[in-house]
Design a protein around this motif. Structure first.
Motif, mmCIF file in Angstrom:
data_model
loop_
_atom_site.group_PDB
_atom_site.id
_atom_site.type_symbol
_atom_site.label_atom_id
_atom_site.label_comp_id
_atom_site.label_asym_id
_atom_site.label_seq_id
_atom_site.Cartn_x
_atom_site.Cartn_y
_atom_site.Cartn_z
ATOM 1 N N ILE A 4 12.252 -11.561 -10.462
ATOM 2 C CA ILE A 4 12.714 -11.943 -11.805
ATOM 3 C C ILE A 4 14.143 -12.472 -11.757
ATOM 4 C CG2 ILE A 4 13.001 -11.157 -14.180
ATOM 5 C CD1 ILE A 4 10.147 -11.134 -13.200
ATOM 6 N N ALA A 5 14.992 -11.862 -10.915
ATOM 7 C CA ALA A 5 16.368 -12.339 -10.794
ATOM 8 C C ALA A 5 16.407 -13.757 -10.232
ATOM 9 C CB ALA A 5 17.168 -11.392 -9.902
ATOM 10 N N THR A 6 15.550 -14.040 -9.265
ATOM 11 C CA THR A 6 15.480 -15.391 -8.713
ATOM 12 C C THR A 6 14.949 -16.371 -9.759
ATOM 13 O OG1 THR A 6 15.046 -14.456 -6.520
ATOM 14 C CG2 THR A 6 14.562 -16.792 -6.826
ATOM 15 N N LEU A 7 14.041 -15.905 -10.618
ATOM 16 C CA LEU A 7 13.537 -16.749 -11.704
ATOM 17 C C LEU A 7 14.672 -17.125 -12.664
ATOM 18 C CD1 LEU A 7 11.241 -18.082 -13.271
ATOM 19 C CD2 LEU A 7 10.795 -15.873 -14.364
ATOM 20 N N VAL A 8 15.571 -16.192 -12.936
ATOM 21 C CA VAL A 8 16.723 -16.490 -13.800
ATOM 22 C C VAL A 8 17.584 -17.584 -13.173
ATOM 23 C CG1 VAL A 8 18.863 -15.561 -14.769
ATOM 24 C CG2 VAL A 8 16.761 -14.207 -14.855
ATOM 25 N N ALA A 9 17.811 -17.495 -11.853
ATOM 26 C CA ALA A 9 18.583 -18.535 -11.162
ATOM 27 C C ALA A 9 17.850 -19.875 -11.218
ATOM 28 C CB ALA A 9 18.832 -18.115 -9.719
ATOM 29 N N ALA A 10 16.525 -19.848 -11.053
ATOM 30 C CA ALA A 10 15.739 -21.085 -11.086
ATOM 31 C C ALA A 10 15.789 -21.731 -12.469
ATOM 32 C CB ALA A 10 14.297 -20.789 -10.689
ATOM 33 N N LEU A 11 15.673 -20.923 -13.516
ATOM 34 C CA LEU A 11 15.739 -21.464 -14.879
ATOM 35 C C LEU A 11 17.123 -22.048 -15.162
ATOM 36 C CD1 LEU A 11 13.805 -18.730 -16.911
ATOM 37 C CD2 LEU A 11 13.043 -21.052 -16.358
ATOM 38 N N SER A 12 18.156 -21.402 -14.658
ATOM 39 C CA SER A 12 19.522 -21.915 -14.860
ATOM 40 C C SER A 12 19.688 -23.274 -14.176
ATOM 41 C CB SER A 12 20.545 -20.923 -14.298
ATOM 42 O OG SER A 12 20.460 -19.676 -14.946
ATOM 43 N N ALA A 13 19.190 -23.378 -12.939
ATOM 44 C CA ALA A 13 19.281 -24.653 -12.219
ATOM 45 C C ALA A 13 18.459 -25.731 -12.916
ATOM 46 C CB ALA A 13 18.804 -24.459 -10.779
ATOM 47 N N LEU A 14 17.273 -25.354 -13.361
ATOM 48 C CA LEU A 14 16.406 -26.317 -14.054
ATOM 49 C C LEU A 14 17.049 -26.790 -15.352
ATOM 50 C CD1 LEU A 14 13.688 -27.778 -14.164
ATOM 51 C CD2 LEU A 14 12.738 -25.773 -15.336
ATOM 52 N N ALA A 15 17.665 -25.869 -16.086
ATOM 53 C CA ALA A 15 18.313 -26.241 -17.346
ATOM 54 C C ALA A 15 19.477 -27.185 -17.104
ATOM 55 C CB ALA A 15 18.791 -24.979 -18.067
ATOM 56 N N THR A 16 20.282 -26.903 -16.086
ATOM 57 C CA THR A 16 21.438 -27.757 -15.790
ATOM 58 C C THR A 16 21.000 -29.143 -15.342
ATOM 59 O OG1 THR A 16 22.774 -25.829 -15.171
ATOM 60 C CG2 THR A 16 23.509 -27.967 -14.361
ATOM 61 N N LEU A 17 20.013 -29.212 -14.450
ATOM 62 C CA LEU A 17 19.539 -30.505 -13.959
ATOM 63 C C LEU A 17 18.830 -31.295 -15.064
ATOM 64 C CD1 LEU A 17 18.215 -29.427 -10.448
ATOM 65 C CD2 LEU A 17 20.211 -30.862 -10.927
ATOM 66 N N SER A 18 18.051 -30.619 -15.896
ATOM 67 C CA SER A 18 17.348 -31.307 -16.992
ATOM 68 C C SER A 18 18.335 -31.873 -17.997
ATOM 69 C CB SER A 18 16.383 -30.339 -17.682
ATOM 70 O OG SER A 18 15.401 -29.868 -16.792
ATOM 71 N N ASP A 19 19.363 -31.108 -18.311
ATOM 72 C CA ASP A 19 20.368 -31.600 -19.259
ATOM 73 C C ASP A 19 21.122 -32.783 -18.673
ATOM 74 O OD1 ASP A 19 21.888 -31.342 -21.764
ATOM 75 O OD2 ASP A 19 23.543 -30.771 -20.443
#
Length: 261
Positions: free
Chosen positions: A133-148
């Motif tokens: 779950i902690a790695t999922l939080v990091a993945a969502l953060s990276a995805l959000a930054t790259l998508s924006d």
């Protein structure tokens, strides 16, 4: 054995659940302070805004909503006396990712520096959540930054080179999460070992006391202040009546001769 249980609870370090709840309360307080500072950053005349440069109205709405949510979460967590479950923790971190990403988008994304705030969110998730779950939080953060970043590049508000810092920041998200998860596991293992050793020492001490209490020879154990720590029935019969024997009292209350030695 209530007194013994209380004594043991003083010797043992706080449980992992209690430590996690304390850490979560600290993180929730940080979230309130962060939301307040992000909202106050819009006050005053700014010819070149650091925040809200693209859409100040959107930034204000996101900042105000984030402040309200963080205050409500802090009040809820402060009243909690039990560990928060994984779903609730993930929701807290997901709200942080969403709010910071929205405010970053309203401030021209990666160039505003706001996405770097997600590193604290990722660090907290790595300490409070399990590895997946902690790695999922990091993945969502990276995805959000790259998508924006992709969205702002498509709107021609950023150039293509903005993908470089966005990609590096995404890699930093993962590196931070993996490192802190590793350190957190090591700390928890050391804490469990300390608890086991403390419990073993306490059990050995209690066993020794029981052996002393059942010996036929009179034995008195005192501490550095000459106060009675343990006195067995044989010593009690020699020094005083059973009703007056109370561990914790000065040795001189039982025998001046022994106290002077």
């Amino acid at each position: 054995m209530p007194a013994a249980d209380n004594e043991l609870s003083l010797l043992l370090p706080p449980s992992p659940e209690r430590q996690d709840l304390t850490l979560l309360r600290i993180y929730c307080f940080y979230r309130v302070m962060l939301a307040l500072m992000l909202l106050l950053a819009t006050i005053g005349i700014q010819p070149e805004r650091l925040v809200g440069a693209r859409d100040v109205d959107m930034y204000l709405v996101a900042a105000q909503a984030y402040l309200g949510i963080t205050i409500a979460t802090l009040l809820w967590v402060r009243r909690s006396t039990y560990s928060v479950n994984v779903g609730q923790l993930f929701l807290i971190f997901f709200i942080d990712i969403t709010a910071i990403t929205l405010m970053a988008d309203a401030s021209l994304g990666i160039v505003s520096g706001l996405p770097t705030l997600l590193i604290i969110t990722i660090a907290a998730s790595a300490m409070l959540l399990n590895g997946t779950i902690a790695t999922l939080v990091a993945a969502l953060s990276a995805l959000a930054t790259l998508s924006d970043t992709l969205r702002l590049v498509a709107m021609q508000l950023l150039n293509v080179t903005s993908f470089v810092p966005a990609g590096l920041l995404g890699a930093l998200y993962f590196a931070s999460s993996i490192l802190i998860q590793f350190l957190s596991r090591r700390m928890r293992a050391a804490q469990r070992l300390a608890q086991q050793r403390t419990q073993a020492l306490y059990d050995q001490q209690r066993l020794n006391e029981q052996v002393v209490l059942n010996l036929k020879t009179g034995i008195i154990l005192v501490d550095n202040d000459a106060r009675v720590r343990v006195i067995n029935p044989a010593a009690s019969a020699l020094l005083a009546s059973e009703s007056t024997i109370m561990p914790g009292k000065p040795l001189s209350d039982y025998s001046l001769e022994l106290a002077e030695q």
